[in-house]
Write an enzyme that holds these catalytic residues in place. Structure first.
Site, PDB file in Angstrom:
ATOM      1  N   SER A 127       0.833  -1.204   0.000  1.00 17.39           N
ATOM      2  CA  SER A 127       0.000   0.000   0.000  1.00 17.39           C
ATOM      3  C   SER A 127       0.867   1.253   0.000  1.00 17.39           C
ATOM      4  CB  SER A 127      -0.871  -0.001   1.259  1.00 17.39           C
ATOM      5  OG  SER A 127      -1.450   1.259   1.456  1.00 17.39           O
ATOM      6  N   TYR A 154      -1.687  -1.243  10.654  1.00 17.16           N
ATOM      7  CA  TYR A 154      -1.996  -1.832   9.342  1.00 17.16           C
ATOM      8  C   TYR A 154      -0.852  -1.525   8.364  1.00 17.16           C
ATOM      9  CZ  TYR A 154      -3.669  -1.381   4.528  1.00 17.16           C
ATOM     10  OH  TYR A 154      -3.748  -1.419   3.170  1.00 17.16           O
ATOM     11  N   LYS A 188       2.265  -3.932   6.279  1.00 15.44           N
ATOM     12  CA  LYS A 188       2.644  -3.889   4.856  1.00 15.44           C
ATOM     13  C   LYS A 188       4.148  -3.650   4.731  1.00 15.44           C
ATOM     14  CE  LYS A 188      -1.500  -4.343   3.141  1.00 15.44           C
ATOM     15  NZ  LYS A 188      -1.863  -5.630   2.515  1.00 15.44           N
TER      16      LYS A 188
END
Ligand code: UD1
Length: 330
Positions: free
Chosen positions: A124, A147, A151
């Site tokens: 992302s 989150y 990644k």
């Protein structure tokens, strides 16, 4: 190629399955349906008219995934499976670290065991933190929530694995802001509860399910003061995966590639475009900034063009039209 999509029943996974099938690849889906439904598999069949096999399986479960890989002779894996709600990740960081890291490590261990050398990972643009746009792949400043850190960490794991395993090819795709849905209106983004992201919120205001959109801040250093993002049509994004997995088959090592359009739009521009193309008025009010938001995020999309011969084609109008069609169907 026969390609395994983990989390293949999700928003980006399902659109990628369609594009891979349309490009002549064979697709196997593994999904635990924690944030998707088995019916999606039928929709993918309906859109493509192609055979597709799906397993209800959890990527953190080594034995389940081993069984799957023993049954199927897989050539490549695209790893989508993971939790993705930013706010929830702040409240429940361990849930995110446990699930996202465990599923990625388990899958990478297994592909090594089965000597599957082609791997694509859903990363992302969140890993750019608040770097000044446009962001190119050499910038890497860190994240603002758990989150995002998952990644970031999985990207590093893939890079480390590529050093230790010279035959391995890993493509790390950094997505900007995917919106829109398949033109058939059969698949799209499914939200449980009140959406956090802009476009799903707009479509729910358009349908009357939600009363009013809150525009988070109008005093950012952007042309109209509202936040600017690089919105990309999910079908363009899916097509980028077809190119990425074909690239992985012909190359070795780890490669980071942005999937964005290279063009940013503000919140007010998105509202106006949606209103115009769908002829619906969107009720909104300007409120305080949302904590953690940045002013502007936009891709430098040149590497994808150079390395994958891929670029986004769909217009903002198409993104707005397709998002609305999906909302009315889902
Ligand atoms: C967020 C995530 C990102 C994730 C992406 C999925 C963060 C820090 N980033 O990005 O990791 O990949 O979603 O698409 O959370 N806005 C409003 N009103 C709303 C909702 C949003 O004004 O009700 C504005 C936001 O302030 C922002 C823009 O719309 O300027 C886009 O927001 P959103 O769709 O939530 O995406 P991001 O925050 O960019």
């Amino acid at each position: 190629m026969k390609i395994l999509l983990t989390g293949g029943a999700g928003y980006i996974g399902s659109h990628t399955a369609v594009e891979l099938l349309n490009s002549g690849h064979e697709v196997i889906i593994a999904d635990n349906y924690s944030n998707s439904k088995p019916e999606i598999i039928d929709k993918i069949r309906e859109i493509t008219g192609k055979r597709i096999k799906a397993y209800e399986a959890d990527c953190c479960e080594y034995n389940q995934m081993k069984q799957l890989l023993s049954n199927e002779k897989i050539d490549a894996v695209i790893h989508f499976a993971g939790y993705k709600a930013v706010g929830e990740s702040v409240e429940k960081p361990l849930k995110y670290y446990r699930n996202n890291l465990d599923s990625a490590i388990t899958m990478i261990e297994l592909i090594k065991e089965f000597n599957i050398t082609n791997f694509v990972f859903s990363s992302s643009a969140t890993v750019y933190g608040d770097s000044a746009p446009p962001c190119d792949e050499t910038m890497n400043t860190g994240c603002t929530n758990p989150y995002g850190w998952t990644k970031y960490m999985i990207e590093q794991i893939v890079r480390d694995v590529s050093v230790a395993w010279p035959e391995f090819s890993g493509v790390l795709l950094r997505y900007f802001n995917p919106i829109g849905a398949h033109k058939s209106g059969l698949i799209g983004e499914k939200n449980n509860g009140i959406p956090n992201n802009l476009m799903p919120y707009i479509t729910k205001v358009a349908s009357g399910e939600l009363e009013k959109l809150s525009v988070f801040g109008c005093d950012y250093p952007t042309p109209d003061g509202t936040g600017v993002r690089d919105y990309i049509h999910v079908v363009d994004l899916a097509k980028g995966h077809v190119k990425a997995i074909e690239y992985a088959a012909d190359n070795k090592g780890a490669e980071v590639i942005n999937l964005g359009t290279g063009r940013g739009y503000s919140v007010l521009e998105i509202i106006k475009a949606f209103e115009k193309v769908n002829e619906i008025n969107i009720n909104y009010k300007i409120v305080e900034r949302r904590p953690g938001d940045i002013a502007e995020m936009c891709a430098d999309a040149r590497k994808a063009k150079r390395v994958l011969d891929w670029e986004a084609k769909e217009s903002l109008e198409d993104m707005c039209k397709d998002s609305w069609r999906w909302e009315q169907n889902c």
